[in-house]
Motif scaffolding. Sequence first.
Motif, PDB file in Angstrom:
ATOM      1  N   PRO A 120      -2.631  -8.371  -2.836  1.00  0.00           N
ATOM      2  CA  PRO A 120      -1.270  -8.671  -3.309  1.00  0.00           C
ATOM      3  C   PRO A 120      -0.483  -7.421  -3.685  1.00  0.00           C
ATOM      4  N   PRO A 146       4.389  -5.221  -1.469  1.00  0.00           N
ATOM      5  CA  PRO A 146       5.700  -4.567  -1.452  1.00  0.00           C
ATOM      6  C   PRO A 146       5.768  -3.438  -0.427  1.00  0.00           C
ATOM      7  N   ARG A 171       2.106 -15.245   0.416  1.00  0.00           N
ATOM      8  CA  ARG A 171       2.669 -14.635  -0.783  1.00  0.00           C
ATOM      9  C   ARG A 171       3.823 -13.698  -0.455  1.00  0.00           C
ATOM     10  N   TRP A 177       6.865 -15.718  -0.316  1.00  0.00           N
ATOM     11  CA  TRP A 177       7.221 -16.058  -1.699  1.00  0.00           C
ATOM     12  C   TRP A 177       7.969 -14.888  -2.325  1.00  0.00           C
ATOM     13  N   LEU A 178       7.464 -13.659  -2.102  1.00  0.00           N
ATOM     14  CA  LEU A 178       8.122 -12.459  -2.634  1.00  0.00           C
ATOM     15  C   LEU A 178       9.487 -12.267  -2.000  1.00  0.00           C
ATOM     16  N   PRO A 225       5.588 -12.833 -14.714  1.00  0.00           N
ATOM     17  CA  PRO A 225       6.889 -12.208 -14.462  1.00  0.00           C
ATOM     18  C   PRO A 225       7.868 -13.273 -13.955  1.00  0.00           C
ATOM     19  N   TRP A 228       7.745  -4.644  -8.370  1.00  0.00           N
ATOM     20  CA  TRP A 228       7.398  -5.560  -7.284  1.00  0.00           C
ATOM     21  C   TRP A 228       5.899  -5.678  -7.100  1.00  0.00           C
ATOM     22  N   ARG A 229       5.170  -4.598  -7.443  1.00  0.00           N
ATOM     23  CA  ARG A 229       3.703  -4.726  -7.396  1.00  0.00           C
ATOM     24  C   ARG A 229       3.250  -5.747  -8.437  1.00  0.00           C
ATOM     25  N   VAL A 239       5.051  -8.264  -9.631  1.00  0.00           N
ATOM     26  CA  VAL A 239       5.430  -9.611  -9.193  1.00  0.00           C
ATOM     27  C   VAL A 239       4.482 -10.087  -8.092  1.00  0.00           C
ATOM     28  N   ALA A 240       4.167  -9.184  -7.156  1.00  0.00           N
ATOM     29  CA  ALA A 240       3.273  -9.558  -6.048  1.00  0.00           C
ATOM     30  C   ALA A 240       1.888  -9.916  -6.575  1.00  0.00           C
ATOM     31  N   LEU A 241       1.406  -9.124  -7.530  1.00  0.00           N
ATOM     32  CA  LEU A 241       0.075  -9.384  -8.070  1.00  0.00           C
ATOM     33  C   LEU A 241       0.034 -10.737  -8.769  1.00  0.00           C
ATOM     34  N   SER A 242       1.135 -11.084  -9.405  1.00  0.00           N
ATOM     35  CA  SER A 242       1.180 -12.357 -10.116  1.00  0.00           C
ATOM     36  C   SER A 242       1.281 -13.537  -9.147  1.00  0.00           C
ATOM     37  N   GLY A 243       2.202 -13.445  -8.206  1.00  0.00           N
ATOM     38  CA  GLY A 243       2.421 -14.579  -7.308  1.00  0.00           C
ATOM     39  C   GLY A 243       2.810 -15.839  -8.068  1.00  0.00           C
ATOM     40  N   VAL A 254      -4.264  -2.565 -11.629  1.00  0.00           N
ATOM     41  CA  VAL A 254      -3.266  -2.086 -10.675  1.00  0.00           C
ATOM     42  C   VAL A 254      -2.214  -1.304 -11.443  1.00  0.00           C
TER      43      VAL A 254
END
Lengths: 542, 451
Positions: free
Chosen positions: A130, A134, A157, A160-161, B381, B412-413, B415-419, B448
């Motif tokens: 994940p 980005p 995902r 979703w992002l 987030p 954004w990392r 947010v991405a990690l959270s999903g 991270v």
Amino acid sequence: MIRTSAPVEAPAAGAWEESVTAALLGTDRRTPPGGTPGREAPVALLDTAAVQTLRRRAGLRPGRAAERPQPAAPDPRPALPEAAARRLSVLLADRPGPAGGGRRGTAPDLMELLPQWLAAANAHGYAAPPEALPALLDAARGRTDLRPAALAFAGPRALWLARLNPEWRFALRAAPGGGSALPGPDDAERIRRLWEEGLFAERVALLAALRERRPAAGRELLAATWATERAEDRLMFLDSLRTGLGPDDEPFLEQALADRSRNVRATAAELLSALPGSALAARMADRAAACVAVDHMRGTPTIAVEAPHECDANMERDGVVPKAPAGRGERSWWLGQLLEAAPLGTWSARLGGRTPQDIVALPVADDWQGELHAAWCRAAVRQRDAQWARALLGAPAAPGAGGPGAVSLAERARLLGTLDAAERADWVAGFIAAHGLSEAFQLLGVCAVPWAAPLGRAVVDALNIARDAGSYPWSFSGVMGLAERCLDPAEANRLDGLLAVPDEAEDASPGAGGYWAEAFQRLVTTLRLRHAMAEELADRAG
Amino acid sequence: MTQQGVRWGADQVLALAPDDASRKAGSKLGVAGPWSQAGSSDEGTVWGLCKGSGSRPYQTVVDIADAAGPAYKCSCPSRKFPCKHALGLLLLWAAGEDAVPPGSVPDWAEQWTAGRRRRAAETRAAGASGAGSGAADPEAARRRAERRAERITAGATELEQRLADLLRGGLAAAEQAGYGLWEETAARMVDAQAPGLAARVRELGAIPSSGPGWPVRLLEECALLHLLDQGWLRRERLPESLAATVRSRVGLPGSADGPPVRDRWLVLAQYDTADAKLTTRRIWLHGADSGRTVLLLSYGAAGRAPELALPVGLALDAEVAAYPGAGQLRAALGERFAAPEPTRIRPPGVTTAQAAARYGEALRDDPWLESVPVTLEEVIPVPDGDTWQLADAVSDSALPLTPPALGRPGLWRLVALSGGAPLTVFGECGHRGFTPLTAWPRTEGPAVALC
């Protein structure tokens, strides 16, 4: 922002605002509230403000939570092996610099390896880490060629992002249905609803997906609403029938030959002509056969060509475009279209039971050879006829094959596409062995990656010969770049001998030896790196 | 001290790079191609020959065993430190045993490491025996300190006068006066040998152009600067620990004379801030046993990375000693007993309400505190208009992210990690909001870095 709680013993809520107003206007103009006896007004204001500031900060409370986003759909794929995840972050960190000038040196071009890495990771079926999404989306944003593989790897995902960041909108456009999964081929109800209510892109994607697995169902879906679709949409939908095209599609396509739109008619005709058993193909075969015959009157059997004298309404209905482009005679233009659409299988019987090789070898009267062979090339590509493609390609080492002949390099590349991977590689290897690398770039582009052993060796030998001939390596930078990406990593050890800087020959370009050694080093380095990448993804690394 | 087995991760290596260009150049060299005769020893030496543009390959050695951080030696002419060859070699080593197999150290590398270790041992011995030698003349030192205190007092008095003038004329007038006024005042504070005051004054100058609500922020900062002046002028009447805080805020150097605390220190975050002259690196550590969170500061000249680099998510067995002052988290790294190792330790977390309360409590000890280090547990987030929040998974409260955090790729990392699912986030929580620095996924998974 964080809201401030109001401490119980706090002075009126307006006290702070009054302090701010007094400070803004100045204590000469506005007397601050409170005020300590014995202290100057500005100092007293600072005293008060310090207390108020600390009280405000110490009393901070969290704010109210905004509406939480729907969680991303789960990604059931297994996680990347650790080493592969590290590799990915290194590949993604290698952004091309501004304008990227300068000599390439011996270090590999990591960004160029990303497409391969993604393809391999997708083949293994791994999920993207994940935290790498980005950077992955940024990379795909800058390079459209990366998008399909990058988005497939990035998974649900990433979509979703993309809904949260406008910079990644492209991912939603690229993904059918904005990321919602397409219905399975058996979910008739959802398919029907999506087909009737979906956006155009969703419908195209749905039709394409159906044609992949159940061509008939896709065709029936399209036939049901065909009459009500707009002309541009009909053209796109018809084009997706190319996938899974079969004899069952003929009735539908025949009916599309009567369509109001000329482009739709032309596409229907083209699809029908790719079905050798179709009625249209038979009609075209009759027309084409009337134009081409073997003339036995001459010393050696020769093909005589008599181009059609008119383009009648029936021909037009079968997709022949009557108006020739500027600069072309209309009779040869019509002939080309007839030959292209006629099944190649008819020629053997028409031309005295000869094989494709024999037919291609026959002399052609009156300068028609170029026209005739070019049309057969197009037909072989359209009908994916390997036997004819082989005949038209000829022997790779043939003297004409290197220069401009009846069949151009671009046509050869397309003909090669009809052969299987091994045969393709062998032909290109033979071509390179006979003619060198100067014309090979386009042909190498259609060969399967990694290159088969004979092809790889032919390329390396040809590079070696080019070096010994004393030219500079950047004359071959295109092929070098391809070799870095396409040579089988197992070949790396065979290249060790090329890494040394050779003694400079008298007639060589100054310094060329050093540059070649550098180019070969980069080649070997890249091959080793690709090997390591493959091992990491297979989870066999160190 | 041996360190078999623990090869670093690529991130860990890249964290050593002095700048982006080196990071990129180093990545390109992190492949087998240009390297020959590379190897690593159990004693923590990594070496190799790197083919460059010249005829002779560069000799690169890295000593990773040293408790004070890796040391580098390369025969290339680069003035970057570490150079791209050292980074490439470490990346290659991090990638596995194929390219950098275990072996015995060649002579050219051995000479350097041996010399280095001998010198280090001598320094340590000298430090142990002659600790008092620095304070040769205590009387002279006291006089110097007194003179400096007098100058700072003069500076603080002048600054009080200027603040009073400002408030008398009004902040609106200050907006028109512009930046020059503040620059000049800051220069006066530098002359007064009060760098802490000078830095605060310089920041005041930037506030009038910082967007809506600036008068509130300017008054707050003026008031806190006034508080600091007053604290300095009356430091004799303050409790000793608060006086120490004032001294350090004014900019007097302290020394880390707190008792050394040995612990397994988890590296929570590492990030750099740079101005024209100086790169400042902040490293947050969390003691697994003591539960303490401390801050290590290290500095590098502009364009050079500070020497201390600790990879986020690893734990090291070491001693740290605190600097004086109430509410001061700064500490100095003392002896390290082992190289950093991967760990599954995570710092215990709190809710958003507890985090805000923790900042409020910390202001009691140090009213000038901008933020406190906090680990939030089970937060999500959440986008909130143009900004983002970290919202509790169960309750209805949320901390906004600070404006600088919104512009960083780390957002954004995160947010991405959270999903959309809850996770654990370490960061700095202050009056402007929360700055996330490191995150851990809810279930298994390594830290991270977000900064």
